[in-house]
Each structure stands twice: as C-alpha cells, then as structure tokens.
Design a protein around this motif. Sequence first.
Motif, PDB file in Angstrom:
ATOM      1  N   ASN A 288       0.813  -1.218   0.000  1.00  0.00           N
ATOM      2  CA  ASN A 288       0.000   0.000   0.000  1.00  0.00           C
ATOM      3  C   ASN A 288       0.848   1.270   0.000  1.00  0.00           C
ATOM      4  O   ASN A 288       0.304   2.373  -0.026  1.00  0.00           O
ATOM      5  CB  ASN A 288      -0.977   0.020   1.182  1.00  0.00           C
ATOM      6  CG  ASN A 288      -0.277   0.108   2.541  1.00  0.00           C
ATOM      7  OD1 ASN A 288       0.776   0.721   2.688  1.00  0.00           O
ATOM      8  ND2 ASN A 288      -0.885  -0.507   3.553  1.00  0.00           N
ATOM      9  N   VAL A 309     -11.710   7.986  -2.297  1.00  0.00           N
ATOM     10  CA  VAL A 309     -11.452   7.704  -0.888  1.00  0.00           C
ATOM     11  C   VAL A 309     -12.642   8.150  -0.041  1.00  0.00           C
ATOM     12  O   VAL A 309     -13.118   7.422   0.841  1.00  0.00           O
ATOM     13  CB  VAL A 309     -10.153   8.396  -0.418  1.00  0.00           C
ATOM     14  CG1 VAL A 309      -9.977   8.235   1.099  1.00  0.00           C
ATOM     15  CG2 VAL A 309      -8.948   7.826  -1.151  1.00  0.00           C
ATOM     16  N   ASN A 315     -13.087   2.321  -3.827  1.00  0.00           N
ATOM     17  CA  ASN A 315     -11.676   2.628  -4.038  1.00  0.00           C
ATOM     18  C   ASN A 315     -10.869   1.341  -3.965  1.00  0.00           C
ATOM     19  O   ASN A 315     -11.395   0.279  -3.627  1.00  0.00           O
ATOM     20  CB  ASN A 315     -11.183   3.653  -3.011  1.00  0.00           C
ATOM     21  CG  ASN A 315     -11.468   3.235  -1.580  1.00  0.00           C
ATOM     22  OD1 ASN A 315     -10.901   2.278  -1.072  1.00  0.00           O
ATOM     23  ND2 ASN A 315     -12.389   3.949  -0.925  1.00  0.00           N
ATOM     24  N   THR A 317      -8.448   0.105  -1.980  1.00  0.00           N
ATOM     25  CA  THR A 317      -8.310  -0.630  -0.730  1.00  0.00           C
ATOM     26  C   THR A 317      -9.614  -1.295  -0.324  1.00  0.00           C
ATOM     27  O   THR A 317      -9.625  -2.433   0.163  1.00  0.00           O
ATOM     28  CB  THR A 317      -7.821   0.303   0.388  1.00  0.00           C
ATOM     29  OG1 THR A 317      -6.581   0.895  -0.001  1.00  0.00           O
ATOM     30  CG2 THR A 317      -7.607  -0.452   1.689  1.00  0.00           C
ATOM     31  N   ALA A 318     -10.714  -0.594  -0.515  1.00  0.00           N
ATOM     32  CA  ALA A 318     -12.013  -1.155  -0.133  1.00  0.00           C
ATOM     33  C   ALA A 318     -12.322  -2.445  -0.879  1.00  0.00           C
ATOM     34  O   ALA A 318     -13.047  -3.309  -0.368  1.00  0.00           O
ATOM     35  CB  ALA A 318     -13.116  -0.124  -0.370  1.00  0.00           C
ATOM     36  N   GLY A 327     -14.772  -1.760   4.022  1.00  0.00           N
ATOM     37  CA  GLY A 327     -14.796  -1.892   2.580  1.00  0.00           C
ATOM     38  C   GLY A 327     -15.723  -2.965   2.046  1.00  0.00           C
ATOM     39  O   GLY A 327     -16.340  -3.735   2.788  1.00  0.00           O
ATOM     40  N   PRO A 388      -4.688  -2.218   4.383  1.00  0.00           N
ATOM     41  CA  PRO A 388      -5.164  -0.836   4.443  1.00  0.00           C
ATOM     42  C   PRO A 388      -4.040   0.078   4.928  1.00  0.00           C
ATOM     43  O   PRO A 388      -3.137  -0.360   5.645  1.00  0.00           O
ATOM     44  CB  PRO A 388      -6.316  -0.902   5.450  1.00  0.00           C
ATOM     45  CG  PRO A 388      -6.073  -2.131   6.251  1.00  0.00           C
ATOM     46  CD  PRO A 388      -5.364  -3.092   5.352  1.00  0.00           C
ATOM     47  N   TYR A 396     -11.542   4.939   6.638  1.00  0.00           N
ATOM     48  CA  TYR A 396     -11.160   4.992   5.226  1.00  0.00           C
ATOM     49  C   TYR A 396     -10.309   6.209   4.887  1.00  0.00           C
ATOM     50  O   TYR A 396      -9.572   6.193   3.907  1.00  0.00           O
ATOM     51  CB  TYR A 396     -12.397   4.932   4.332  1.00  0.00           C
ATOM     52  CG  TYR A 396     -13.408   6.035   4.532  1.00  0.00           C
ATOM     53  CD1 TYR A 396     -13.195   7.318   4.042  1.00  0.00           C
ATOM     54  CD2 TYR A 396     -14.614   5.777   5.197  1.00  0.00           C
ATOM     55  CE1 TYR A 396     -14.143   8.326   4.225  1.00  0.00           C
ATOM     56  CE2 TYR A 396     -15.553   6.771   5.378  1.00  0.00           C
ATOM     57  CZ  TYR A 396     -15.316   8.043   4.894  1.00  0.00           C
ATOM     58  OH  TYR A 396     -16.244   9.034   5.068  1.00  0.00           O
ATOM     59  N   SER A 400      -7.691   4.001   3.105  1.00  0.00           N
ATOM     60  CA  SER A 400      -7.790   4.006   1.640  1.00  0.00           C
ATOM     61  C   SER A 400      -6.919   5.064   0.974  1.00  0.00           C
ATOM     62  O   SER A 400      -6.918   5.166  -0.248  1.00  0.00           O
ATOM     63  CB  SER A 400      -9.256   4.195   1.213  1.00  0.00           C
ATOM     64  OG  SER A 400      -9.979   3.011   1.445  1.00  0.00           O
TER      65      SER A 400
END
Length: 539
Positions: A288, A309, A315, A317-318, A327, A388, A396, A400
């Motif tokens: 990440n 985000v 997004n 990461t979600a 997410g 994450p 988030y 994110s």
Amino acid sequence: MNNIFKSLLAAAVVAPALTGCVEETFPTSGATQDQLAASSKATEALLWAMPAYYNTFDIMDNGQPYDWGYGALMHVRDVMTSDFSVAASGYDWFSAWEKNQYIGPMYMCTQWYWNFYNKQVLTCNNLMASLDLENADEAQKSYYGAGLAFRASTYLDMARVYEFLPNDGTSSVNLNGNDVTGLTVPIVTETTTEADSRNNPRVPRQQMFEFIIGDLDQAEQLIASGVQTSDGWHNIPDLAVVYGLKARTYMWVEDYPKAAEYARKAIDTGKYAPMTREEWLSTTDGFNNSQLGRSWMWCAKTMKEDACVQSGILNWTAWASNEAQYGYAAAGPYNMISVALYNKMSDRDFRKLSYKAPEGSALAGQEPVIDAAFAATLPAYSSFKFRPGAGNIDDYNVGSATCLPLMRIEEMYLIEAEAVAHTAPAQGKQLLEDFMKTYRYNVYSCRATDKDGIIDEIFTQKCIELWGEGQTFFDYKRLNKPVIRGYEGTNFQQSAQFNTTTRPAWMNFCIVETEGNNNEAVKDWNNPDPSDCYPSLKY
C-alpha cells in the motif's frame, strides 16, 4: 461493520442495471487548450492530471459500484484468470467478469471499461496538444515524455485486452461476417479530428505496435535528456518505467530478445530492488506504500481528499483488502487465491503467508494479520496481501489513502527469465532460479528440464509474484493458457467454474456498441460476444 452495510445498501439502490449504454463521444481537443498552453504551470497541471485520472471516481456518473478508477480495471483482469477466486456474495459487483455473463457490446460494464480507457487517452492527448516541442523548455519536454509513456501504457493495455485471438469459445468471424483476428483498437492522437474519429478503424497488431513503440522511443529520449519529475511516490514514469513498458510491449508481440533486453535495462538502472520478506508481509505498509523499500517503479497514489477515498467503499483498498473492515471485500466478496495456485507454493516461500492457510495445515496461524479475531472469520485462502493504509482497518480516510502498484521491478526479472527461456531454455531457467534463491527462498529449484516446462514454471512464479496486480491476464492471453477453475477442492463458486482448453473467449473484450454508432469503421468489426459460451461445472 454496520457502516459498510449501510453504504453498500445505498450503492445497490442507486446502481442501475447492467444494460443501457449511454451515447457518448470523446472530443480530441479541449475548449481551453489555448489558455492552458500559455502557462507552464497549466502544463504541469496537465501532467499531474494523468496520474490523478487513474483514481477518477464514477466516470459514468451513474453510481456503478465498479466505477472507481484504474484499479477496478486491474481487478476485472484478475478475476478473469484461474488464480483469483471471489467468495459468493450479493455485494460482488464484478461477477459479470467472473462468471462470463453480460459482457457483450450492449452492457453498461462494457461501456465503462471502454470509456475509462478512452478518457485516459484524452487526458494524455491534452498534454501533448498543449506543447510545442520546438519551443518547450527542458521541464516541459520531460512532461511531454511522461505523457507519451502514459499514452503508450494505455494503448498497450487496450491492444492486449481488445485484440481478438483464437480461442475455444467463439469464432474469429463475427455476426457481420468479418474476420477480426488480430485487430486491436482505433488510434486517437492529439491531432485526430472529430471527423477522423467518426471513421477510425481498429488497427492490426503490427500497426498498433509501431505506434506504441514510437511513443516509447520518443519518451525514452525526452525523459533521459530532460528534467526528472517526481513527487517521491513514483506517480510519474521515469526512464526505468519506459524500459519496463518497452519490455511489456515486446513480450506482447513475442519479440523475446528485445523484451529481455529492455527488462534488463530497467533492472540495470540500479534504482529498484525486489521486496524483502519484511516489506512484503508488513501489516502497516504491505502493498500500500510505494515508498516502502525500492520495489515499486510506478504506482497510482490516492489521497485522503480524493472522491474515491471519500466514498468510503469505492476505491482500491475497499475492494483489494479483505482486512479493511469498512470496505466492500470485507462485506462478503472476499478476495482469495485459488487453491491450485496456493498449492503450487512451497511452505518455505514467505509469499504463501499472504493468504489464510487452511485449518490444520502447516502454516495455519502463522500469517501476519492486523486483527486476529476478524481474520479468523475469513475463509481459507483469503488474501492478506494488500493492507489498508497504516494498517488502519476502520477509518477509510487513512486506510484508503494508499498506493496501488502499476509496475514493480520483480516483473522485470520474470520477463527477462521467460523471454530468455524462449530462445535459451537453460539460461532462462538459471535466471529464474537466481531470482527465486536471492529474493524469495534460497532452496528453490526449478524441476522442469524442457523449454515448455521451464516457461510454464516462470509463468507460475509470475502468477504468484503479481497476484492481484492486474498483469498476469496478459500472460494467459499471450501464451494461450487455459483457465482451469473446476477441480476437486476448488474454491471457485459453482457459477464461475469453467475449464477452457485454450485462452478463454472472454479475454477478447467487446467494444461498446455506442462506439460503432459513432464510428462507422468499427460498427461491423466488433469482437463476438463471449457471454455464456462455456457451461459451468459442479465441483
């Protein structure tokens, strides 16, 4: 978890059906280009518009839950292979591509994929149109070179996705009686007029190759001699990335000596080195953070303020991180490595710890996780690869605001090994063993002795190394690899269990029908619709 279900329910309510394409044309010049050209700051803004576009949220302006940027395109490609299984869930908005359903020319998901790429091309062309190279300063020349690299990468993706190649599911002759073998997509540059775009045919592979390499040759020259542009996150292609794009391009056309040459050039810049065990398995920065170590050559960086985000759930990461409890993935459509690919990894390979081991197996409980209680609820083979941001599983705004990988140096080592193996199998095998023993586990040995077996093993290691990064789809298609999901012990849901004998028909993407409505030269030259052309199995 309550917030995620409220958000997902809202998304489900606003998301329209998969059908119903929207008429849309793409201008080849912007109304304010004269104003933009007058300012070097504006030119710089056009430069940064290109990486920013990778994270553009809701380009269709209709709330599609898969419409959250370039990472979503990567996810689509991954779920079309043998290696990426998704748990059955009512929240799985990528099921059309997983199950080979509703992916013909008339569907919204097809339009989104096509529109995203074409708007990406437009973003690149805006930069080129704003500059006169003869009168540009060194910084602007470097910007222009970066724009060429972005455009070349976009067209390379499009060419490899839309090029029709023989398969066991559909004929190369479409419903209009036209043979579309080897056709890619129309080329649009900063000089293409609207009239041109109304009669702009799909170009064959060689013509597209020459266009892409032409952009990359010029990018190489401008970037090598210009001012290096970077924010420290690897958002902008540097010279090594241009070499990497050339390596990918030569792999596409199976010019393996040139692919090996440019992969080695990328490595020999000395700027990048493969990830360590600690970097790979980090619960705070694992996959990440492009500033962790020296592996990442190119990335797309999202910021807290980005709309994707702030959406909370739409997004990278979600969708990529099972551990991000706010997410989509954590709500049910868990990302899992396939049982078959997992079983090909040695227990000595630290990369295997990126996935939840089956209960009772040797590695069970050894996987580094952020929240052990939540991890215990995930099914076996669930991914922990993409963490994450800062390991924050609840917020988030932090979780994110991450990077997603567009190119890592490890890919260059594996391109070099495979490319060499096509002409010198023993040397390619040695390159693979050197990479694996040095960077992955020191007792690795490639047991294959013949050319095909060595290439298969390199392909397998590439699938393991780049799992979830949107790249191995292209290797499946190039090498004519079948997709095998139906077998004893499979973790693919029944409706996604297909076994093909060649590259699957679904890897020849259809162009949205609205393109044909606006472009006469494409109208009768689309790829056949592969939807539902394979029966699902029952394992």
